[in-house]
Enzyme design. Structure first.
Site, PDB file in Angstrom:
ATOM      1  N   HIS A 155       0.927  -1.289   0.091  1.00 46.99           N
ATOM      2  CA  HIS A 155       0.119   0.009  -0.108  1.00 46.99           C
ATOM      3  C   HIS A 155       0.869   1.600  -0.034  1.00 46.99           C
ATOM      4  O   HIS A 155       1.137   1.680   1.004  1.00 46.99           O
ATOM      5  CB  HIS A 155      -1.030  -0.056   1.115  1.00 46.99           C
ATOM      6  CG  HIS A 155      -1.925  -1.259   1.176  1.00 46.99           C
ATOM      7  ND1 HIS A 155      -1.733  -2.554   1.554  1.00 46.99           N
ATOM      8  CD2 HIS A 155      -3.268  -1.152   0.663  1.00 46.99           C
ATOM      9  CE1 HIS A 155      -2.791  -3.039   1.282  1.00 46.99           C
ATOM     10  NE2 HIS A 155      -3.559  -2.444   0.903  1.00 46.99           N
ATOM     11  N   ARG A 193     -13.522   2.485  -9.085  1.00 46.99           N
ATOM     12  CA  ARG A 193     -12.532   1.848  -9.634  1.00 46.99           C
ATOM     13  C   ARG A 193     -12.834   1.067 -10.964  1.00 46.99           C
ATOM     14  O   ARG A 193     -12.061   1.090 -11.681  1.00 46.99           O
ATOM     15  CB  ARG A 193     -11.740   0.738  -8.563  1.00 46.99           C
ATOM     16  CG  ARG A 193     -11.167   1.242  -7.560  1.00 46.99           C
ATOM     17  CD  ARG A 193     -10.508   0.519  -6.499  1.00 46.99           C
ATOM     18  NE  ARG A 193      -9.566   1.146  -5.763  1.00 46.99           N
ATOM     19  CZ  ARG A 193      -9.548   0.949  -4.248  1.00 46.99           C
ATOM     20  NH1 ARG A 193     -10.466   0.283  -3.557  1.00 46.99           N
ATOM     21  NH2 ARG A 193      -8.881   1.566  -3.749  1.00 46.99           N
ATOM     22  N   GLU A 232       1.020  -7.017   1.075  1.00 42.83           N
ATOM     23  CA  GLU A 232       1.849  -6.922   2.357  1.00 42.83           C
ATOM     24  C   GLU A 232       1.258  -7.143   3.627  1.00 42.83           C
ATOM     25  O   GLU A 232       1.817  -7.336   4.390  1.00 42.83           O
ATOM     26  CB  GLU A 232       2.725  -5.792   2.330  1.00 42.83           C
ATOM     27  CG  GLU A 232       2.350  -4.590   3.140  1.00 42.83           C
ATOM     28  CD  GLU A 232       1.324  -3.713   2.418  1.00 42.83           C
ATOM     29  OE1 GLU A 232       0.474  -4.234   1.608  1.00 42.83           O
ATOM     30  OE2 GLU A 232       1.506  -2.449   2.451  1.00 42.83           O
ATOM     31  N   SER A 238      -4.739 -17.492   7.177  1.00 47.34           N
ATOM     32  CA  SER A 238      -4.191 -17.963   5.751  1.00 47.34           C
ATOM     33  C   SER A 238      -2.919 -17.347   5.390  1.00 47.34           C
ATOM     34  O   SER A 238      -2.413 -17.614   4.008  1.00 47.34           O
ATOM     35  CB  SER A 238      -5.450 -17.774   4.971  1.00 47.34           C
ATOM     36  OG  SER A 238      -5.794 -16.489   4.825  1.00 47.34           O
TER      37      SER A 238
END
Length: 339
Positions: A155, A193, A232, A238
């Protein structure tokens, strides 16, 4: 991000995602979103409606003033940013240098939001001319051969405008988004988006449970198309445990797992802001190890991805927008480290 430091972030660290620990909602109409959620959605609506009509320099000045005001208040999320940046530069969160860096970080974070709200002011030519790219051939050459690519990134900078750059080069792509509360806010982010040229897949279904995004991503890659994923932060079970700036954290398994299962190229990327534009570096492919189980291969590749992120963040720490806990030893609060 909730509290005193700006727009909400969710468990992935994405700006705009739901807070990790929202305050209990007051009783309201059956089926109605909590008041706090409705206020957040209204604030975003006003931002998208108003900021795009404000002259660019005035908007930049206002968002910088807002960032500085929140930085001076040194709320919880600012303290967390400082603790994270202290890891990056090898200092202490109380060091004046780290404090100065966090101010630059807040200005960078709010520049992202200013540019997002003003996106309609950025023409195709402005985006292409204002973006300095290194390593773009790693994407284009693979796509030209009919091979999909997974672009994994932290990010940093303005990943929406970086995505618009990729679309404007003739390569629309697929990404994912966490479902936000209220649903109207999530739909607005998806619409935003999609207008940039992205295909946006929700990670969870509207009624809960998985939205099966992984299968769609794999299909797109087998069709020879690009997929872009923030990668990141995944502190769930998981996530893949890796070394990052000298400590352990968990990162998203998806990019490496998609590369292993589909044969797509895994390309880590880093982003940053420049004076009046944007920087992108696409790194060379992280190859799939020739030996080991699928889990072992994913672990090796994710660690290699983390090493690329580490280098890029160290070079542009002010443009890393991580205002939440990231390292495993921060999951239990430490004295003076923020929350």
């Amino acid at each position: 991000m909730k509290g005193t430091a700006g727009p909400p972030q969710g468990r992935s660290g994405r700006p705009g995602a739901a807070p990790d620990d929202p305050s209990p909602a007051r009783p309201g109409r059956p089926g109605a979103a909590p008041l706090a959620d409705r206020l957040v959605a209204a604030a975003y609506t006003v931002g998208w409606a108003v900021v795009r009509h404000v002259p660019g320099r005035l908007a930049a000045w206002f968002f910088q003033v807002l960032a500085d005001w929140l930085w001076r208040r040194r709320g919880r999320s600012v303290r967390r940013l400082e603790a994270n940046l202290a890891r990056v530069v090898g200092g202490d969160s109380a060091d004046p240098a780290v404090r100065d860096l966090s101010r630059a970080g807040m200005r960078s974070y709010f520049r992202y939001w200013m540019e997002s709200f003003r996106f309609t002011a950025y023409t195709r030519e402005r985006i292409l001319d204002g973006t300095r790219v290194t390593g773009g051939e790693h994407i284009f050459d693979n796509i030209a051969r009919g091979r999909g690519v997974v672009v994994a990134l932290p990010h940093m900078g303005n990943y929406d405008l970086a995505g618009a750059w990729l679309v404007h080069t003739g390569h629309p792509f697929t990404t994912v988004a966490e479902r936000l509360k209220p649903e109207s806010l999530f739909e607005r982010f998806v619409t935003y988006r999609e207008r940039l040229g992205m295909e946006v897949l929700p990670l969870t279904a509207k009624g809960g449970g998985s939205a099966m995004a992984f299968g769609t991503l794999a299909k797109r890659l087998r069709e020879g198309r690009p997929v872009c994923l923030p990668a990141e932060r995944d502190l769930t079970a998981s996530g893949v445990e890796v070394d990052f700036f000298g400590a352990r954290t968990r990162m998203v398994a998806g990019p490496a797992l998609l590369a292993v299962q589909t044969g797509a190229a895994l390309l880590p990327a880093v982003l940053w802001f420049e004076d009046d534009g944007w920087g992108i570096r696409i790194h060379e492919e992280i190859p799939v190890p020739s030996e080991g189980t699928r889990q072992e291969k994913v672990g090796v590749m994710t660690q290699a991805m983390a090493a690329v992120f580490e280098k890029g963040i160290a070079e542009h720490p002010e443009d890393w927008h991580m205002l939440q806990r990231l390292w495993l030893d921060d999951l239990e609060p430490r004295a003076g480290a923020g929350s």
